[in-house]
Enzyme design. Sequence first.
Site, PDB file in Angstrom:
ATOM      1  N   ASP A   1       0.823  -1.201   0.000  1.00 47.07           N
ATOM      2  CA  ASP A   1       0.000   0.000   0.000  1.00 47.07           C
ATOM      3  C   ASP A   1       0.868   1.267   0.000  1.00 47.07           C
ATOM      4  OD1 ASP A   1      -2.400   1.231  -0.051  1.00 47.07           O
ATOM      5  OD2 ASP A   1      -2.931   0.819   2.028  1.00 47.07           O
TER       6      ASP A   1
ATOM      7  N   ASN B   1     -10.446  -3.187  -6.599  1.00 38.31           N
ATOM      8  CA  ASN B   1      -9.620  -2.198  -7.321  1.00 38.31           C
ATOM      9  C   ASN B   1     -10.168  -1.821  -8.697  1.00 38.31           C
ATOM     10  OD1 ASN B   1      -6.418  -3.353  -5.993  1.00 38.31           O
ATOM     11  ND2 ASN B   1      -7.726  -1.673  -5.311  1.00 38.31           N
TER      12      ASN B   1
END
Length: 246
Positions: free
Chosen positions: A26, A74
């Site tokens: 991340d 996503n």
Amino acid sequence: MQTILKELPSDLDQERLPKHVAVIMDGNGRWAKRRGIPRIMGHRRGVDTLKQLLRCCDDWGIQALTAYAFSTENWGRPIEEVEFLMTLFERVLIRELKEMMEENVRIQFVGNLTALPQSLQNQIERAMTQTQNNTGIQFTVATNYGGREEILQACRTIATQVQHGQLQPEDIDEALFSRHLYTANIGDPDLLIRTSGEMRLSNFLLWQMAYAEFYITDAFWPDFDREAFHQALIAYQKRERRFGKV
Ligand code: FPP
């Protein structure tokens, strides 16, 4: 230039290393934003970081690395970013395959791969087939992966077998269930690393993480270098893993 320690740092115990490390990579976007450059540059740099980590795991004797590259959620990102990522995965596979063969890496992709662009599916198939007999580190890339979806597809397969009388409900135990997950061929992660400070599992390996140790660092993924990994392993080795026992 940073010197790369190929040997395991002396403050780590070889006997107590995690066998399987999982990473939630991340902070690529924030890394780029901080530099005033496009988010996609963060993803590009993120690939380099992943490559270095894979090599480091291999150097230090860790048997499996699993990385969360793209979640089922996503797809909700801007279309240009999704397309960039799909193209990036494909390019990386083409570019790195030779080196993965030389370094004896066995790569596999897990997730709902049929929804990926056909050209990417072709490269995934090629890389998995070519590296399948390699005996070095097992490198798993979760792409269009969702933990709940994985559990549901395992349930459907098992339910169908029960419906056809091939299986009795009482035969369904943890070992059987695990064999129906995408990760059937690798053990559960011992250590999960998440960068950029978020304290969430984000639908990653929900079943497999039951006893994983979590290590969260504020570093953005592109900055997660060998030394940062070294620190994560020191923290891991300080933990007492009891698996629910006293
Ligand atoms: C999260 O950062 C990162 C991603 C969604 C993509 C990660 C993918 C790679 C590093 C490539 C791996 C490639 C292969 C082929 C193995 P973010 O965009 O969520 O960053 P932010 O939270 O700062 O916005």
